[in-house]
Scaffold this motif. Structure first.
Motif, PDB file in Angstrom:
ATOM      1  N   GLU A 394      38.298  15.195   0.377  1.00 52.36           N
ATOM      2  CA  GLU A 394      37.279  16.084   0.906  1.00 52.36           C
ATOM      3  C   GLU A 394      37.939  17.125   1.790  1.00 52.36           C
ATOM      4  OE1 GLU A 394      34.398  13.673   2.910  1.00 52.36           O
ATOM      5  OE2 GLU A 394      33.564  12.842   1.039  1.00 52.36           O
ATOM      6  N   ASN A 395      37.745  18.377   1.440  1.00 54.58           N
ATOM      7  CA  ASN A 395      38.384  19.488   2.164  1.00 54.58           C
ATOM      8  C   ASN A 395      39.894  19.315   2.241  1.00 54.58           C
ATOM      9  OD1 ASN A 395      35.820  20.660   2.753  1.00 54.58           O
ATOM     10  ND2 ASN A 395      35.573  19.216   4.468  1.00 54.58           N
ATOM     11  N   GLY A 396      40.465  18.808   1.148  1.00 54.71           N
ATOM     12  CA  GLY A 396      41.907  18.647   1.066  1.00 54.71           C
ATOM     13  C   GLY A 396      42.448  17.424   1.767  1.00 54.71           C
ATOM     14  N   LYS A 397      41.567  16.593   2.331  1.00 56.27           N
ATOM     15  CA  LYS A 397      42.012  15.400   3.048  1.00 56.27           C
ATOM     16  C   LYS A 397      41.600  14.142   2.301  1.00 56.27           C
ATOM     17  CE  LYS A 397      42.021  17.396   7.711  1.00 56.27           C
ATOM     18  NZ  LYS A 397      41.525  17.261   9.100  1.00 56.27           N
ATOM     19  N   LYS A 398      42.488  13.152   2.342  1.00 54.33           N
ATOM     20  CA  LYS A 398      42.215  11.872   1.697  1.00 54.33           C
ATOM     21  C   LYS A 398      41.208  11.077   2.520  1.00 54.33           C
ATOM     22  CE  LYS A 398      45.773   9.830  -0.087  1.00 54.33           C
ATOM     23  NZ  LYS A 398      47.029   9.039  -0.182  1.00 54.33           N
TER      24      LYS A 398
END
Length: 494
Positions: A394-398
Motif C-alpha cells: 500500500e503506497n509502496g510499503k509492505k
C-alpha cells in the motif's frame, strides 16, 4: 561447450547424500563424492549456448539473482571436466573464486537458475561439479601455497574474517602487500565458522584453506575486537590501508508481547554456541543451548532458519515447526519471475527433508505472524499465539493484513528468531567516523568500495546488507582490487 549433444543424452544427476535418518545422528558432512565418470557426464550437459547467463553475476530489482556473482567461467571448466582435464578445470575455477570449496557446499547456486538447459530441462549440476573439482584438487595435491614473489612494503588491515575479509586478504596478499586479518572471535571464518552448521561446512574445510593462506603470508589475529582490544586510531598509524569486512550482525527482532521470556533466542546465538561447543569439546562442556526433548519453533523461512532446524534435529528435539510469513511457493515460475532470474519456486532444503523424515511432515507453516509469546509461572516461554496474514503493498510499503479466524496457539519450549539482520554494528563505524547510508550500512559505492575516510574501504554485508557467501567473496575481491589501485596507482587484480 561440453558434448554438443550431452544435454540431450544425459539427465541431471546430483551427488548422492546419506539418508536423512542416518545423518541426523551426527555432525558430519553428508554429501558423497561421485565417481569421476559420472561428474564428467554431468559436465557434458553444458551446452554451447552462445551467451552463458550462468556466469553473468548481477541482480535485478528486488535482489533477484542472475548467474554467478564471482563470474565463474562455468562453461570452460564444465568442458574441461567432461574431457578429463581436471587440473586445468581447477585453474580456471580458482581464477575467479578463491574458495570454491565453500561455495560448492553452501551457495544456493543462482548460476543453475540461469542455466540455458533449465529453459526446457533440469539445469546442469554446476554447484556439484565445482565441489568435485576443488575436492579432487586437494586430494591430488594440486592446491599448494603460492606466496608472492616479492613484497610491496605496503601493509593492509582487514577487519573481519568472513568470506569477504578472507577474499580481500587472499587477493591483497597475492598482490604482494603484507596483510593482517583481525577477528574478534576465537576462530577465523566469521559466519562461515559460527553461522553455518558443521554438517554443511565443516570447520576442517575452512582450516584447510586458512593454513594455505598463512603459508602464503597472511597473518591472522583472533580474539581482537578493533575499537576495544585494539584502538581504531592505531590502524592509521600501523597500516597503509584498511578494509572493513565486519558483516551485518544487528539482529532483526520480533517486538511482540512476551518477547523477554526465557527460551526465546536469536538464531545466531543458538548456532554460534552450538558450533563453538562442538569444536571445543564435542558438546561435552554443555556450553550451548540444547534443544533436546524440546518443542522448537523457528521464526523465519530463510537459510538461517533451516540451519536452526538442522541443529535442533541433531539435538533430538521433541517437535519442530518453522514459521514462514510468506505464502507457499508454487512449483512453476510466476510471470514476474522469468528465466534467467533465480527461480522463486517451492523447494525442500536438506533440513526440511530431515525434519520430514524424523517427524513425518514438512516442518513449515506459511503466512504465519507471531502476535504474542506466553510464558509459564517461571518466566519460560510455553506457547506462541499467531495469526495468518496476507502480504500486500500500500503506497509502496509492505503491509501484513491479518486474516480473521486464523488465530492459533502453538506449544513451544524454545523459539529461535531467524528473520535476518538490519545492518552492521555501529560502534566501530562511529569511532572511525565512517558514514552510513539510510539502511545503516557503510556508505561506499559499489565497484569503488571507498568510504568517506582516506584509505578505508568496505566490502560484503556491512556495505551491501545481508547477502550470500558468494556475493561476499565477490565484494572482497573487488575491494582488494580498488585498495591495490589506491596503494600502487594501478592493479593487476581482477
Amino acid at each position: 561447450m561440453g558434448k554438443p549433444t550431452g544435454f540431450m543424452e544425459y539427465t541431471r544427476e546430483a551427488p548422492p547424500k546419506k539418508s536423512p535418518l542416518e545423518r541426523v545422528k551426527n555432525w558430519q558432512e553428508f554429501q558423497i563424492i561421485m565417481p569421476e565418470e559420472k561428474v564428467q557426464a554431468q559436465g557434458a550437459r553444458c551446452m554451447d549456448c552462445a551467451v552463458p547467463f550462468c556466469q553473468t553475476g548481477t541482480t535485478m530489482e528486488g535482489s533477484e539473482e542472475i548467474g554467478c556473482p564471482v563470474y565463474n567461467l562455468i562453461p570452460e571448466w564444465n568442458d574441461l571436466v567432461y574431457r578429463g582435464k581436471w587440473k586445468q578445470a581447477l585453474e580456471r575455477l580458482h581464477k575467479t573464486n578463491n574458495f570454491p570449496e565453500f561455495t560448492g557446499r553452501v551457495c544456493p547456486a543462482p548460476c543453475e537458475g540461469s542455466c540455458t538447459v533449465a529453459l526446457n530441462d533440469d539445469p546442469v549440476t554446476i554447484k556439484s561439479i565445482e565441489y568435485h573439482i576443488v575436492e579432487k584438487g586437494f586430494k591430488e595435491g594440486w592446491i599448494q601455497p603460492s606466496p608472492p614473489k616479492k613484497r610491496t612494503g605496503k601493509k593492509v588491515a582487514v577487519i573481519g574474517s568472513g568470506p569477504a575479509g578472507l577474499a580481500a586478504a587472499a587477493q591483497l596478499n597475492k598482490a604482494g602487500h603484507t596483510v593482517t586479518v583481525f577477528e574478534k572471535d576465537d576462530r577465523i571464518g566469521g559466519l562461515l565458522t559460527y553461522g553455518i552448521p558443521d554438517v554443511k561446512l565443516s570447520y576442517h574445510v575452512i582450516e584447510r584453506r586458512l593454513h594455505l593462506l598463512e603459508e602464503e603470508g597472511v597473518t591472522f589475529v583472533t580474539n581482537t575486537e578493533i575499537g576495544s582490544d585494539y584502538p581504531s586510531d592505531k590502524l592509521n598509524k600501523e597500516f597503509d590501508a584498511v578494509i572493513l569486512c565486519t558483516g551485518s550482525q544487528v539482529h532483526r527482532d520480533v517486538p511482540a508481547e512476551g518477547r523477554g521470556l526465557d527460551g526465546i533466542h536469536y538464531a545466531m546465538d543458538f548456532l554460534r554456541a552450538n558450533t563453538k561447543s562442538l569444536l571445543d569439546s564435542q558438546h561435552e562442556d554443555g556450553d550451548y543451548i540444547s534443544a533436546k526433548g524440546k518443542d522448537v519453533i523457528v521464526i523465519g523461512g530463510g537459510d538461517t532458519g533451516v540451519d536452526c532446524i538442522t541443529t535442533s534435529l541433531r539435538h533430538e528435539c521433541n517437535s519442530l515447526i518453522q514459521f514462514d510469513i510468506h505464502p507457499e511457493k508454487g512449483t512453476e515460475r510466476g510471470e514476474d519471475n522469468p528465466w534467467p532470474l533465480y527461480p522463486q519456486v517451492y523447494t525442500q532444503e536438506e533440513g526440511h527433508k530431515e525434519a520430514q523424515a524424523v517427524f513425518g511432515d514438512d516442518p513449515r507453516a506459511y503466512k504465519v505472524m507471531t502476535k504474542k509469546f506466553v510464558g509459564d509461572e517461571n518466566g519460560n516461554v510455553k506457547e506462541l499465539h499467531t495469526v495468518e496474514v496476507d502480504t500486500v503493498y500500500e503506497n509502496g510499503k509492505k503491509v501484513r493484513k491479518e486474516i480473521p479466524g486464523t488465530e492459533k496457539v502453538w506449544k513451544a519450549d524454545l523459539v529461535f528468531l531467524a528473520i535476518g539482520f538490519t545492518g552492521p554494528e555501529q560502534e566501530l563505524l562511529e569511532q572511525m567516523k565512517i558514514e552510513t547510508d539510510g539502511r545503516s550500512n557503510v556508505a561506499a559505492e559499489y565497484g569503488k568500495y571507498r568510504t568517506n575516510q582516506e584509505g578505508v574501504f568496505a566490502a560484503g554485508d556491512n556495505r551491501r546488507g545481508q547477502s550470500l557467501v558468494v556475493w561476499a567473496i565477490h565484494e572482497g575481491r573487488e575491494a582488494a582490487r580498488e585498495c591495490d589501485k589506491y596503494l600502487m596507482g594501478s592493479t593487476h587484480l581482477v
